[in-house]
Scaffold this motif. Structure first.
Motif, PDB file in Angstrom:
ATOM      1  N   GLU A  96      -6.478   1.562  -3.434  1.00  0.00           N
ATOM      2  CA  GLU A  96      -6.599   1.344  -1.993  1.00  0.00           C
ATOM      3  C   GLU A  96      -7.610   0.234  -1.703  1.00  0.00           C
ATOM      4  N   PRO A  97      -7.317  -0.607  -0.731  1.00  0.00           N
ATOM      5  CA  PRO A  97      -8.295  -1.638  -0.357  1.00  0.00           C
ATOM      6  C   PRO A  97      -9.390  -1.053   0.529  1.00  0.00           C
ATOM      7  N   ILE A  98     -10.502  -1.747   0.565  1.00  0.00           N
ATOM      8  CA  ILE A  98     -11.598  -1.368   1.454  1.00  0.00           C
ATOM      9  C   ILE A  98     -11.149  -1.634   2.880  1.00  0.00           C
ATOM     10  N   SER A 154     -15.613   2.413   3.204  1.00  0.00           N
ATOM     11  CA  SER A 154     -14.492   3.355   3.212  1.00  0.00           C
ATOM     12  C   SER A 154     -13.160   2.713   2.862  1.00  0.00           C
ATOM     13  N   CYS A 155     -12.347   3.509   2.180  1.00  0.00           N
ATOM     14  CA  CYS A 155     -10.934   3.214   1.929  1.00  0.00           C
ATOM     15  C   CYS A 155     -10.144   4.252   2.727  1.00  0.00           C
ATOM     16  N   LYS A 156      -8.885   4.340   2.454  1.00  0.00           N
ATOM     17  CA  LYS A 156      -8.031   5.262   3.195  1.00  0.00           C
ATOM     18  C   LYS A 156      -8.501   6.717   3.079  1.00  0.00           C
ATOM     19  N   ASN A 157      -8.768   7.172   1.855  1.00  0.00           N
ATOM     20  CA  ASN A 157      -9.052   8.590   1.651  1.00  0.00           C
ATOM     21  C   ASN A 157     -10.433   8.893   1.084  1.00  0.00           C
ATOM     22  N   ALA A 158     -11.331   7.933   1.047  1.00  0.00           N
ATOM     23  CA  ALA A 158     -12.648   8.172   0.458  1.00  0.00           C
ATOM     24  C   ALA A 158     -13.680   7.229   1.062  1.00  0.00           C
ATOM     25  N   MET A 200     -10.507  -5.915  -0.212  1.00  0.00           N
ATOM     26  CA  MET A 200     -10.485  -5.935  -1.676  1.00  0.00           C
ATOM     27  C   MET A 200     -10.312  -4.523  -2.226  1.00  0.00           C
ATOM     28  N   PRO A 201      -9.603  -4.399  -3.353  1.00  0.00           N
ATOM     29  CA  PRO A 201      -9.625  -3.109  -4.061  1.00  0.00           C
ATOM     30  C   PRO A 201     -11.055  -2.858  -4.556  1.00  0.00           C
ATOM     31  N   VAL A 202     -11.429  -1.612  -4.734  1.00  0.00           N
ATOM     32  CA  VAL A 202     -12.804  -1.253  -5.055  1.00  0.00           C
ATOM     33  C   VAL A 202     -13.284  -1.891  -6.356  1.00  0.00           C
ATOM     34  N   THR A 203     -12.501  -1.823  -7.410  1.00  0.00           N
ATOM     35  CA  THR A 203     -12.958  -2.400  -8.686  1.00  0.00           C
ATOM     36  C   THR A 203     -13.163  -3.905  -8.578  1.00  0.00           C
ATOM     37  N   GLU A 204     -12.313  -4.580  -7.835  1.00  0.00           N
ATOM     38  CA  GLU A 204     -12.476  -6.019  -7.614  1.00  0.00           C
ATOM     39  C   GLU A 204     -13.731  -6.295  -6.785  1.00  0.00           C
TER      40      GLU A 204
END
Length: 154
Positions: free
Chosen positions: A23-25, A57-61, A91-95
């Motif tokens: 999930e992206p930020i 935040s992302c969609k579910n966290a 951005m995705p979290v790891t990126e």
């Protein structure tokens, strides 16, 4: 080229399980606590510091990191100081973690704050955790707003 795509999708087609997509930020919030709230919930706060919480935040966290900044002119304008984090949005979290770790021009305080909140977000995503508290600090948004003298949402 079509064979490569089919080969990559084969496990998904066979199992019916969609591929894991990070999930992206979606949003970030930064709260600067008023003095009495900071003293109540952040044991290492003092009058010479601006204390608060950074939330990503992302969609579910969501991921959280507390901060304590010197009460100097450099840190006085919360929006200006935190605006560099807006580059992480989408951005995705790891990126985003890799990106933030390379941002020496942000200064060590901002870089570490971002990496800390992103690492917390990554852990919460993988463990499907929805936190209610960070130490003694309740994380309910309305409570955080009541305790804040400044707030920035981006």
């Amino acid at each position: 080229m079509t064979k490569l795509i089919e080969a990559a999708l084969a496990p998904v087609i066979e199992t019916g399980v969609p591929a894991l997509i990070e999930e992206p930020i979606r949003c970030m919030e930064i709260f600067r606590f008023d003095r009495s709230s900071a003293e109540r919930f952040i044991p290492w706060s003092d009058q010479s510091r601006n204390c608060g919480l950074f939330k990503i935040s992302c969609k579910n966290a969501s991921g959280y990191a507390e901060y304590a900044l010197p009460s100097t002119r450099e840190f006085a304008d919360l929006v200006r100081w935190a605006s560099v984090f807006s580059r992480l949005k989408g951005m995705p979290v790891t990126e985003a973690i890799r990106y933030a770790q390379k941002q020496q021009q942000w200064g060590s305080v901002r870089m570490l704050l971002a990496v800390s909140a992103l690492a917390d977000l990554e852990a919460n995503q993988h463990q499907h955790i929805s936190r209610k508290r960070l130490g003694r600090l309740p994380l309910e948004r309305s409570f955080l707003m009541d305790c804040s003298e400044a707030y920035y949402h981006f």
